[in-house]
Design a protein around this motif. Structure first.
Motif, PDB file in Angstrom:
ATOM      1  N   GLY A  34       0.807  -1.219   0.000  1.00 37.13           N
ATOM      2  CA  GLY A  34       0.000   0.000   0.000  1.00 37.13           C
ATOM      3  C   GLY A  34       0.839   1.267   0.000  1.00 37.13           C
ATOM      4  O   GLY A  34       2.082   1.228   0.001  1.00 37.13           O
ATOM      5  N   ARG A  35       0.129   2.399  -0.011  1.00 38.09           N
ATOM      6  CA  ARG A  35       0.798   3.695  -0.061  1.00 38.09           C
ATOM      7  C   ARG A  35       0.204   4.652   0.969  1.00 38.09           C
ATOM      8  O   ARG A  35      -1.004   4.675   1.199  1.00 38.09           O
ATOM      9  N   LEU A  36       1.093   5.430   1.575  1.00 34.26           N
ATOM     10  CA  LEU A  36       0.697   6.590   2.369  1.00 34.26           C
ATOM     11  C   LEU A  36       0.844   7.828   1.491  1.00 34.26           C
ATOM     12  O   LEU A  36       1.906   8.050   0.900  1.00 34.26           O
ATOM     13  N   LEU A  37      -0.224   8.610   1.377  1.00 35.61           N
ATOM     14  CA  LEU A  37      -0.187   9.893   0.676  1.00 35.61           C
ATOM     15  C   LEU A  37      -0.536  10.952   1.708  1.00 35.61           C
ATOM     16  O   LEU A  37      -1.699  11.096   2.094  1.00 35.61           O
ATOM     17  N   ALA A  38       0.468  11.678   2.172  1.00 38.99           N
ATOM     18  CA  ALA A  38       0.269  12.592   3.290  1.00 38.99           C
ATOM     19  C   ALA A  38       0.589  14.020   2.889  1.00 38.99           C
ATOM     20  O   ALA A  38       1.526  14.275   2.124  1.00 38.99           O
ATOM     21  N   ALA A  39      -0.202  14.962   3.411  1.00 37.96           N
ATOM     22  CA  ALA A  39       0.097  16.385   3.284  1.00 37.96           C
ATOM     23  C   ALA A  39       0.497  16.883   4.670  1.00 37.96           C
ATOM     24  O   ALA A  39      -0.323  16.886   5.586  1.00 37.96           O
ATOM     25  N   ILE A  40       1.764  17.265   4.803  1.00 42.26           N
ATOM     26  CA  ILE A  40       2.291  17.710   6.100  1.00 42.26           C
ATOM     27  C   ILE A  40       2.216  19.227   6.159  1.00 42.26           C
ATOM     28  O   ILE A  40       2.773  19.925   5.294  1.00 42.26           O
ATOM     29  N   LYS A  41       1.516  19.746   7.190  1.00 42.25           N
ATOM     30  CA  LYS A  41       1.367  21.186   7.365  1.00 42.25           C
ATOM     31  C   LYS A  41       2.353  21.666   8.420  1.00 42.25           C
ATOM     32  O   LYS A  41       2.206  21.341   9.607  1.00 42.25           O
ATOM     33  N   ALA A  42       3.344  22.449   7.985  1.00 39.77           N
ATOM     34  CA  ALA A  42       4.413  22.864   8.908  1.00 39.77           C
ATOM     35  C   ALA A  42       3.868  23.657  10.088  1.00 39.77           C
ATOM     36  O   ALA A  42       4.279  23.460  11.234  1.00 39.77           O
ATOM     37  N   ARG A  43       2.926  24.561   9.835  1.00 39.77           N
ATOM     38  CA  ARG A  43       2.452  25.443  10.900  1.00 39.77           C
ATOM     39  C   ARG A  43       1.616  24.717  11.949  1.00 39.77           C
ATOM     40  O   ARG A  43       1.373  25.266  13.023  1.00 39.77           O
ATOM     41  N   SER A  44       1.135  23.516  11.628  1.00 40.21           N
ATOM     42  CA  SER A  44       0.430  22.744  12.647  1.00 40.21           C
ATOM     43  C   SER A  44       1.400  22.144  13.665  1.00 40.21           C
ATOM     44  O   SER A  44       1.003  21.811  14.771  1.00 40.21           O
ATOM     45  N   GLU A  45       2.665  22.030  13.255  1.00 40.69           N
ATOM     46  CA  GLU A  45       3.675  21.512  14.175  1.00 40.69           C
ATOM     47  C   GLU A  45       4.301  22.644  14.988  1.00 40.69           C
ATOM     48  O   GLU A  45       4.472  22.512  16.197  1.00 40.69           O
ATOM     49  N   ASP A  46       4.647  23.741  14.311  1.00 35.82           N
ATOM     50  CA  ASP A  46       5.302  24.873  14.985  1.00 35.82           C
ATOM     51  C   ASP A  46       5.128  26.107  14.095  1.00 35.82           C
ATOM     52  O   ASP A  46       5.640  26.139  12.975  1.00 35.82           O
ATOM     53  N   VAL A  47       4.408  27.110  14.589  1.00 34.91           N
ATOM     54  CA  VAL A  47       4.104  28.283  13.765  1.00 34.91           C
ATOM     55  C   VAL A  47       5.315  29.179  13.559  1.00 34.91           C
ATOM     56  O   VAL A  47       5.295  30.057  12.686  1.00 34.91           O
ATOM     57  N   THR A  48       6.360  29.007  14.347  1.00 41.33           N
ATOM     58  CA  THR A  48       7.514  29.899  14.254  1.00 41.33           C
ATOM     59  C   THR A  48       8.737  29.248  13.600  1.00 41.33           C
ATOM     60  O   THR A  48       9.629  29.948  13.120  1.00 41.33           O
ATOM     61  N   ALA A  49       8.801  27.930  13.570  1.00 42.15           N
ATOM     62  CA  ALA A  49       9.992  27.236  13.074  1.00 42.15           C
ATOM     63  C   ALA A  49      10.071  27.274  11.554  1.00 42.15           C
ATOM     64  O   ALA A  49       9.059  27.442  10.858  1.00 42.15           O
ATOM     65  N   ASP A  50      11.296  27.137  11.032  1.00 44.65           N
ATOM     66  CA  ASP A  50      11.495  27.032   9.594  1.00 44.65           C
ATOM     67  C   ASP A  50      10.780  25.791   9.063  1.00 44.65           C
ATOM     68  O   ASP A  50      10.919  24.691   9.632  1.00 44.65           O
ATOM     69  N   ALA A  51      10.036  25.960   7.965  1.00 39.16           N
ATOM     70  CA  ALA A  51       9.222  24.853   7.447  1.00 39.16           C
ATOM     71  C   ALA A  51      10.078  23.641   7.081  1.00 39.16           C
ATOM     72  O   ALA A  51       9.702  22.497   7.366  1.00 39.16           O
ATOM     73  N   ASP A  52      11.233  23.872   6.456  1.00 43.17           N
ATOM     74  CA  ASP A  52      12.068  22.730   6.059  1.00 43.17           C
ATOM     75  C   ASP A  52      12.544  21.942   7.273  1.00 43.17           C
ATOM     76  O   ASP A  52      12.655  20.709   7.227  1.00 43.17           O
ATOM     77  N   ALA A  53      12.835  22.642   8.353  1.00 46.90           N
ATOM     78  CA  ALA A  53      13.256  21.953   9.579  1.00 46.90           C
ATOM     79  C   ALA A  53      12.104  21.128  10.154  1.00 46.90           C
ATOM     80  O   ALA A  53      12.301  20.000  10.627  1.00 46.90           O
ATOM     81  N   VAL A  54      10.899  21.693  10.099  1.00 46.56           N
ATOM     82  CA  VAL A  54       9.719  20.951  10.572  1.00 46.56           C
ATOM     83  C   VAL A  54       9.505  19.706   9.717  1.00 46.56           C
ATOM     84  O   VAL A  54       9.269  18.604  10.242  1.00 46.56           O
ATOM     85  N   PHE A  55       9.586  19.870   8.409  1.00 49.67           N
ATOM     86  CA  PHE A  55       9.374  18.716   7.521  1.00 49.67           C
ATOM     87  C   PHE A  55      10.387  17.605   7.829  1.00 49.67           C
ATOM     88  O   PHE A  55      10.032  16.416   7.818  1.00 49.67           O
ATOM     89  N   ALA A  56      11.630  17.976   8.093  1.00 52.81           N
ATOM     90  CA  ALA A  56      12.650  16.963   8.395  1.00 52.81           C
ATOM     91  C   ALA A  56      12.291  16.185   9.653  1.00 52.81           C
ATOM     92  O   ALA A  56      12.437  14.952   9.701  1.00 52.81           O
TER      93      ALA A  56
END
Length: 210
Positions: free
Chosen positions: A153-175
């Motif tokens: 199977g497959r996971l198809l996910a949309a990761i929202k950076a601001r739901s994790e941390d509204v102030t952090a750099d998005a690329d760092a959140v994605f990592a």
């Protein structure tokens, strides 16, 4: 990248866009039985519009996490098989029920995607998990719901950076989120969803099993 069966590019008043066949739900443009799939309102629509190889072929059994009022879940149910749509908020779930009235293969579940044990008795093994949950711990949600996926199977996910941390750099959140996803999955592809969705990352992954 090919589109799944049941999804086509069609002309709507001189503008070409993705479309599925089904009952219109959110004021989208239509052409006969075809309804436009607006990538500005749908993370999965944006993933397809941007050419991300989702592996979708059409007809899959789907578990949709974060279905909200059913904008994207309605398009998924138009081309997929049985579609289990999990939403934890009562108000959008009422709208989701209206969407399901027009689709016999769409099954709304008023449940929390962070607690998969509460719907494990309902959901059968699925080919695809679509995840669009605006909450902290999105990688953990993906890992918890891996249990429902078939081995191929497959996971198809949309990761929202601001739901994790509204102030952090998005690329760092994605990592950080991807590191949590990789506890249970092999990540096959990623793509930023700009310009359709700011600070979102589309992720395609498959279960990491022996």
């Amino acid at each position: 990248m090919s589109l799944p069966d049941g999804v086509e590019r069609r002309d709507f008043d001189g503008e070409t866009g993705l479309a599925t066949r089904g009952h219109p739900e959110y004021g989208e443009r239509t052409d006969g039985e075809w309804r436009r799939w607006d990538p500005h309102r749908s993370k999965l629509g944006a993933m397809l519009e941007l050419g991300l190889d989702t592996g979708l072929e059409g007809g899959e059994t789907v578990l949709y996490l974060g279905a909200a009022a059913g904008t994207t879940a309605s398009h998924v149910a138009d081309f997929a098989g049985p579609t289990y749509a999990v939403e934890f908020a009562p108000r959008p779930t009422r709208d989701l029920l209206d969407v399901a009235d027009h689709r016999g293969n769409l099954f709304p579940l008023l449940k929390d995607a962070r607690e998969p044990a509460t719907y494990a008795h309902v959901v059968e093994p699925v080919d695809v998990v679509v995840q669009d949950v605006a909450t902290r711990g999105q990688g953990r949600v993906a890992a918890l719901n891996e249990r429902f996926l078939r081995p191929d199977g497959r996971l198809l996910a949309a990761i929202k950076a601001r739901s994790e941390d509204v102030t952090a750099d998005a690329d760092a959140v994605f990592a950080d989120v991807l590191a949590a996803v990789e506890d249970e999955y092999e990540v096959l592809a990623t793509e930023r969803l700009d310009p359709y969705h700011d600070a979102h990352l589309g992720v395609v992954a498959r279960p990491r099993r022996e």
